[in-house]
Design a protein around this motif. Structure first.
Motif, mmCIF file in Angstrom:
data_model
loop_
_atom_site.group_PDB
_atom_site.id
_atom_site.type_symbol
_atom_site.label_atom_id
_atom_site.label_comp_id
_atom_site.label_asym_id
_atom_site.label_seq_id
_atom_site.Cartn_x
_atom_site.Cartn_y
_atom_site.Cartn_z
ATOM 1 N N ALA A 1 0.852 -1.186 0.000
ATOM 2 C CA ALA A 1 0.000 0.000 0.000
ATOM 3 C C ALA A 1 0.888 1.236 0.000
ATOM 4 O O ALA A 1 2.057 1.163 0.364
ATOM 5 N N ILE A 2 0.323 2.349 -0.418
ATOM 6 C CA ILE A 2 1.044 3.620 -0.367
ATOM 7 C C ILE A 2 0.810 4.232 1.011
ATOM 8 O O ILE A 2 -0.320 4.581 1.364
ATOM 9 N N ALA A 3 1.872 4.343 1.798
ATOM 10 C CA ALA A 3 1.758 4.895 3.149
ATOM 11 C C ALA A 3 1.841 6.416 3.156
ATOM 12 O O ALA A 3 1.164 7.075 3.947
ATOM 13 N N GLN A 4 2.666 6.962 2.266
ATOM 14 C CA GLN A 4 2.842 8.413 2.194
ATOM 15 C C GLN A 4 3.435 8.776 0.846
ATOM 16 O O GLN A 4 4.192 7.993 0.261
ATOM 17 N N VAL A 5 3.083 9.966 0.366
ATOM 18 C CA VAL A 5 3.651 10.473 -0.883
ATOM 19 C C VAL A 5 4.238 11.856 -0.629
ATOM 20 O O VAL A 5 3.605 12.709 0.013
ATOM 21 N N ASP A 6 5.455 12.076 -1.116
ATOM 22 C CA ASP A 6 6.098 13.383 -1.024
ATOM 23 C C ASP A 6 6.184 13.978 -2.429
ATOM 24 O O ASP A 6 6.943 13.488 -3.274
#
Length: 235
Positions: free
Chosen positions: A128-133
């Motif tokens: 899963a994508i936990a965070q995007v910068d």
């Protein structure tokens, strides 16, 4: 003398809710029953279950571009890089800039890019994508504004995560938008599913139409990359 400090046999009844319970109601007994009921209720509250630990990052992970579409990513201007430890992947653009104002074309105020990525991961794992910068640069004069938005999803699924970020002029320099997922949406187990990213940049000159206003997510205006941090679990 205040009621809370009064003494004497006629004021020996317990104080509950700012009033003394009358003797005929069995004040002391009622007070003890209320206290016991409160203790019993507290015992019924179960402790929160600890969160399940994440699975260790598997080996042999790759993200690669399958298709690219959009005005913000001409052919050959986008690439994807997987981190050596498999905890993230990065998207790098080289021609993703929106502009409005002096000498800007009628459609240059908005640029978008749709990426379809092939994801290769070992069997028995889901991510899963936990965070995007998201990172970029902008130059906005007073009266101008810009927005960066993006959403991503797994092919065949309706669940999406979306982020929006706004800037107002005057502004000149680098910007960063870090977006952590409130609820982790994991890829389907036991099947190969592509990952899709739709990114969008917009700028409006407003009262600064005599000046060139722009927002970018490309390397032409400085070294930038969008980093997608991953969370893993076993299927």
């Amino acid at each position: 003398m205040s009621p809370s400090t009064a003494s004497g046999p006629h004021l020996s009844r317990p104080l509950v809710g700012g009033r003394f319970l009358p003797h005929e109601l069995g004040g002391t007994i009622v007070f003890n029953l209320l206290a016991a009921a409160g203790m019993a209720a507290s015992l019924l509250v179960a402790p929160a279950a600890p969160a399940a630990p994440e699975a260790p990052t598997p080996e042999g992970i790759t993200f690669s571009v399958v298709t690219v579409n959009g005005s913000g990513c001409p052919a050959g201007s986008t690439r994807v890089r997987t981190s050596p430890d498999g905890t993230s992947f990065s998207v790098l653009y080289s021609d993703f800039v929106a502009e409005d104002g002096a000498h800007a074309g009628a459609t240059e105020f908005r640029k978008n890019c749709q990426l379809n990525l092939l994801v290769s991961i070992p069997q028995g794992f889901s991510y899963a994508i936990a965070q995007v910068d998201y990172r970029g640069h902008a130059r906005l004069y007073s009266g101008a504004s810009a927005t960066q938005s993006a959403y991503y999803y797994f092919t065949g699924q309706s669940a999406t995560a979306e982020t929006n970020y706004s800037l107002s002029g005057p502004y000149s320099g680098r910007w960063t938008n870090s977006d952590a997922a409130e609820v982790a949406v994991y890829s389907p187990c036991a099947e190969q599913t592509n990952f899709n990213i739709n990114a969008d940049l917009r700028v409006r000159a407003g009262s600064a139409e005599a000046s060139r206003n722009w927002i970018s997510m490309d390397r032409a205006h400085g070294e930038v990359e969008n980093i997608y941090h991953l969370s893993w679990k076993r299927c």
